[in-house]
Design a protein around this motif. Structure first.
Motif, PDB file in Angstrom:
ATOM      1  N   ALA A   1       0.916  -1.325  -0.038  1.00  0.00           N
ATOM      2  CA  ALA A   1      -0.117   0.096  -0.056  1.00  0.00           C
ATOM      3  C   ALA A   1       0.987   1.293  -0.053  1.00  0.00           C
ATOM      4  N   LEU A   2       1.957   1.235   0.949  1.00  0.00           N
ATOM      5  CA  LEU A   2       2.767   2.321   0.852  1.00  0.00           C
ATOM      6  C   LEU A   2       3.518   2.515  -0.637  1.00  0.00           C
ATOM      7  N   LYS A   3       3.970   1.380  -1.039  1.00  0.00           N
ATOM      8  CA  LYS A   3       4.615   1.327  -2.487  1.00  0.00           C
ATOM      9  C   LYS A   3       3.777   1.918  -3.593  1.00  0.00           C
ATOM     10  N   ALA A   4       2.351   1.572  -3.274  1.00  0.00           N
ATOM     11  CA  ALA A   4       1.601   2.374  -4.215  1.00  0.00           C
ATOM     12  C   ALA A   4       1.263   3.601  -4.082  1.00  0.00           C
ATOM     13  N   ALA A   5       1.171   4.075  -2.741  1.00  0.00           N
ATOM     14  CA  ALA A   5       0.926   5.444  -2.486  1.00  0.00           C
ATOM     15  C   ALA A   5       2.271   6.278  -2.985  1.00  0.00           C
ATOM     16  N   GLU A   6       3.608   5.559  -2.682  1.00  0.00           N
ATOM     17  CA  GLU A   6       4.815   6.011  -3.279  1.00  0.00           C
ATOM     18  C   GLU A   6       4.774   6.464  -5.180  1.00  0.00           C
ATOM     19  N   GLY A   7       4.068   5.421  -5.350  1.00  0.00           N
ATOM     20  CA  GLY A   7       3.891   5.261  -6.976  1.00  0.00           C
ATOM     21  C   GLY A   7       3.065   6.341  -7.265  1.00  0.00           C
ATOM     22  N   LYS A   8       1.942   6.651  -6.583  1.00  0.00           N
ATOM     23  CA  LYS A   8       1.052   7.631  -6.898  1.00  0.00           C
ATOM     24  C   LYS A   8       1.898   8.998  -6.957  1.00  0.00           C
ATOM     25  N   THR A   9       2.512   9.282  -5.870  1.00  0.00           N
ATOM     26  CA  THR A   9       3.345  10.679  -5.432  1.00  0.00           C
ATOM     27  C   THR A   9       4.188  10.706  -6.875  1.00  0.00           C
ATOM     28  N   GLU A  10       4.852   9.629  -6.979  1.00  0.00           N
ATOM     29  CA  GLU A  10       5.905   9.694  -8.145  1.00  0.00           C
ATOM     30  C   GLU A  10       5.287  10.130  -9.602  1.00  0.00           C
ATOM     31  N   GLN A  11       4.069   9.494  -9.716  1.00  0.00           N
ATOM     32  CA  GLN A  11       3.248   9.806 -11.212  1.00  0.00           C
ATOM     33  C   GLN A  11       2.748  11.267 -11.019  1.00  0.00           C
ATOM     34  N   SER A  12       2.409  11.573  -9.680  1.00  0.00           N
ATOM     35  CA  SER A  12       1.983  13.069  -9.657  1.00  0.00           C
ATOM     36  C   SER A  12       3.015  14.030  -9.773  1.00  0.00           C
ATOM     37  N   ALA A  13       4.172  13.971  -9.509  1.00  0.00           N
ATOM     38  CA  ALA A  13       5.176  14.801  -9.849  1.00  0.00           C
ATOM     39  C   ALA A  13       5.397  15.020 -11.319  1.00  0.00           C
ATOM     40  N   PRO A  14       5.385  14.060 -12.010  1.00  0.00           N
ATOM     41  CA  PRO A  14       5.708  14.404 -13.710  1.00  0.00           C
ATOM     42  C   PRO A  14       4.423  14.928 -14.183  1.00  0.00           C
ATOM     43  N   GLU A  15       3.092  14.721 -13.508  1.00  0.00           N
ATOM     44  CA  GLU A  15       2.012  15.491 -14.011  1.00  0.00           C
ATOM     45  C   GLU A  15       2.158  16.788 -14.017  1.00  0.00           C
ATOM     46  N   ALA A  16       2.816  17.334 -12.920  1.00  0.00           N
ATOM     47  CA  ALA A  16       2.771  18.770 -12.250  1.00  0.00           C
ATOM     48  C   ALA A  16       3.684  19.503 -13.123  1.00  0.00           C
ATOM     49  N   ALA A  17       4.580  18.631 -13.907  1.00  0.00           N
ATOM     50  CA  ALA A  17       5.873  19.289 -14.580  1.00  0.00           C
ATOM     51  C   ALA A  17       5.040  19.788 -15.855  1.00  0.00           C
ATOM     52  N   PRO A  18       4.349  19.248 -16.610  1.00  0.00           N
ATOM     53  CA  PRO A  18       3.517  19.788 -17.669  1.00  0.00           C
ATOM     54  C   PRO A  18       2.960  21.308 -17.623  1.00  0.00           C
ATOM     55  N   LYS A  19       2.359  21.396 -16.366  1.00  0.00           N
ATOM     56  CA  LYS A  19       1.700  22.612 -16.002  1.00  0.00           C
ATOM     57  C   LYS A  19       2.510  23.852 -15.725  1.00  0.00           C
ATOM     58  N   GLN A  20       3.943  23.669 -15.879  1.00  0.00           N
ATOM     59  CA  GLN A  20       4.670  24.628 -15.696  1.00  0.00           C
ATOM     60  C   GLN A  20       4.567  25.888 -16.840  1.00  0.00           C
ATOM     61  N   LEU A  21       4.721  27.059 -16.379  1.00  0.00           N
ATOM     62  CA  LEU A  21       4.348  28.029 -17.528  1.00  0.00           C
ATOM     63  C   LEU A  21       5.638  27.798 -18.608  1.00  0.00           C
ATOM     64  N   PRO A  22       5.061  28.194 -19.691  1.00  0.00           N
ATOM     65  CA  PRO A  22       6.298  28.004 -20.973  1.00  0.00           C
ATOM     66  C   PRO A  22       6.982  29.342 -20.930  1.00  0.00           C
ATOM     67  N   LYS A  23       8.264  29.347 -21.345  1.00  0.00           N
ATOM     68  CA  LYS A  23       9.167  30.170 -21.381  1.00  0.00           C
ATOM     69  C   LYS A  23       8.723  31.005 -22.698  1.00  0.00           C
ATOM     70  N   ALA A  24       9.116  32.482 -22.483  1.00  0.00           N
ATOM     71  CA  ALA A  24       8.961  33.489 -23.592  1.00  0.00           C
ATOM     72  C   ALA A  24       9.761  33.148 -24.544  1.00  0.00           C
ATOM     73  N   LYS A  25       9.097  33.374 -25.769  1.00  0.00           N
ATOM     74  CA  LYS A  25       9.769  33.070 -27.201  1.00  0.00           C
ATOM     75  C   LYS A  25      10.225  34.744 -27.446  1.00  0.00           C
ATOM     76  N   PRO A  26      11.526  34.582 -28.155  1.00  0.00           N
ATOM     77  CA  PRO A  26      11.924  35.964 -28.654  1.00  0.00           C
ATOM     78  C   PRO A  26      11.443  36.137 -29.889  1.00  0.00           C
ATOM     79  N   MET A  27      11.212  37.346 -30.269  1.00  0.00           N
ATOM     80  CA  MET A  27      10.881  38.168 -31.572  1.00  0.00           C
ATOM     81  C   MET A  27      12.025  38.147 -32.348  1.00  0.00           C
ATOM     82  N   PRO A  28      12.137  37.858 -33.712  1.00  0.00           N
ATOM     83  CA  PRO A  28      13.407  38.178 -34.335  1.00  0.00           C
ATOM     84  C   PRO A  28      13.721  39.586 -34.327  1.00  0.00           C
TER      85      PRO A  28
END
Length: 331
Positions: free
Chosen positions: A137-164
């Motif tokens: 059960a602990l391993k499953a919970a740890e697995g959930k937390t490990e899965q939740s971390a990569p899910e939060a990564a895509p929510k990070q704001l994208p970097k600004a793109k420069p104009m030519p």
């Protein structure tokens, strides 16, 4: 559990910092009510310290004790049961002796405690199974937390793109040259560029570098100063006002989200305790974020009080008397 303490210092800001250092809490964990703004006096005469009332919540530690007591009771009951069973069996043996006074049978019959050993052996593997059942059960919970971390990564704001650079206007080139020169004077490694979200009447510039902490400053004070100076240089000697926004590492968006969370948290406390809460001094842009976040929040109203640069937002219960300090007006 809610507690209150009163702190005083030469200014309100120093009193708040003194309260945070004494209570060892973050700014979001306390609510501040200004009781006296203080007076500077003349040549030290008639001066008085500012006084604030700090309200904060303390977690009660009583709930921890009942958890340990039920855990000890079943252990005592399990220890008492095997002691009572052999006592009952000893009472049965003399009855059998009276019914059948055979010496051989009476010697063989006290052997029933033997089945208790396999019972104890059965209990041991059950405990092991229970323990082993917790681990997955602990391993499953740890697995959930490990899965939740990569899910939060895509929510990070994208970097600004420069104009030519070929599409930069003369105003943009002037602003970039000023900012790069200012970074050199400050001893900060980095460079500025125009983002692709810029508009003809609104120039958006991003500062990029390995360490942007000195550029942001305390609560964005340095970044606001750079933006103000660049705006003066950009609009000097022109009739058309060019709007300017300077950002780094998406600090503006992160700060706006933090202020919205702070506004909702303080509004909840105001609605719960029916007391006005005074926030820290903010610039007009940040005060507008607070007012907009609580515009549709039921049960509270907002207004600004004080003078620049110490102007603050006060969150008051709806229908209650507004805390003005010396004077107050809507932002």
């Amino acid at each position: 559990m809610q507690k209150e303490q009163i702190f005083s210092a030469q200014t309100v800001d120093w009193a708040i910092e003194k309260a945070l250092e004494t209570l060892r809490l973050d700014r979001d964990a306390i609510s501040v009510e200004v009781m006296d703004m203080g007076r500077k006096g003349f040549l030290g005469l008639g001066a008085s310290d500012a006084k604030i009332r700090v309200t904060y919540e303390v977690q009660e530690s009583v709930s921890v004790q009942p958890e340990s007591k039920p855990a000890e009771k079943p252990a005592e009951k399990v220890a008492e049961k095997p002691v009572q069973k052999p006592a009952e069996k000893r009472d049965e043996t003399p009855r059998l002796v009276k019914a059948a006074p055979q010496s051989a049978k009476s010697v063989e019959k006290p052997q029933p405690p033997k089945p208790e050993k396999p019972a104890k052996q059965e209990e041991a593997p059950r405990l092991v199974r229970a323990a082993t059942g917790e681990k997955p059960a602990l391993k499953a919970a740890e697995g959930k937390t490990e899965q939740s971390a990569p899910e939060a990564a895509p929510k990070q704001l994208p970097k600004a793109k420069p104009m030519p650079e070929a599409a930069w206007s003369n105003e943009a080139k002037t602003a970039i040259a000023f900012i790069d020169g200012l970074l050199v004077k400050l001893g900060v490694e980095g460079h500025a560029f125009v983002t692709d979200k810029s508009e003809p009447d609104h120039l958006r510039i991003e500062i990029e570098g390995p360490d942007m902490g000195p550029v942001i400053g305390r609560r964005g004070d340095t970044l606001d100063a750079i933006q103000y100076l660049t705006s003066l240089v950009l609009n000097r000697g022109t009739d058309d006002h060019m709007r300017l926004t300077i950002d780094t590492e998406n600090y503006r968006i992160k700060r706006a989200e933090s202020l919205e969370r702070l506004a909702r948290k303080m509004a909840g406390k105001v609605e719960r305790y029916h007391k006005p809460m005074t926030l820290e001094p903010m610039n007009p842009y940040e005060r507008r974020i607070i007012h907009a976040a609580l515009q549709d929040y039921r049960g509270v109203t907002t207004h600004s009080t004080g003078t620049e640069p110490g102007r603050r937002v006060v969150i008051s219960p709806e229908g209650g008397r507004k805390y003005n300090g010396r004077r107050s007006s809507k932002q």
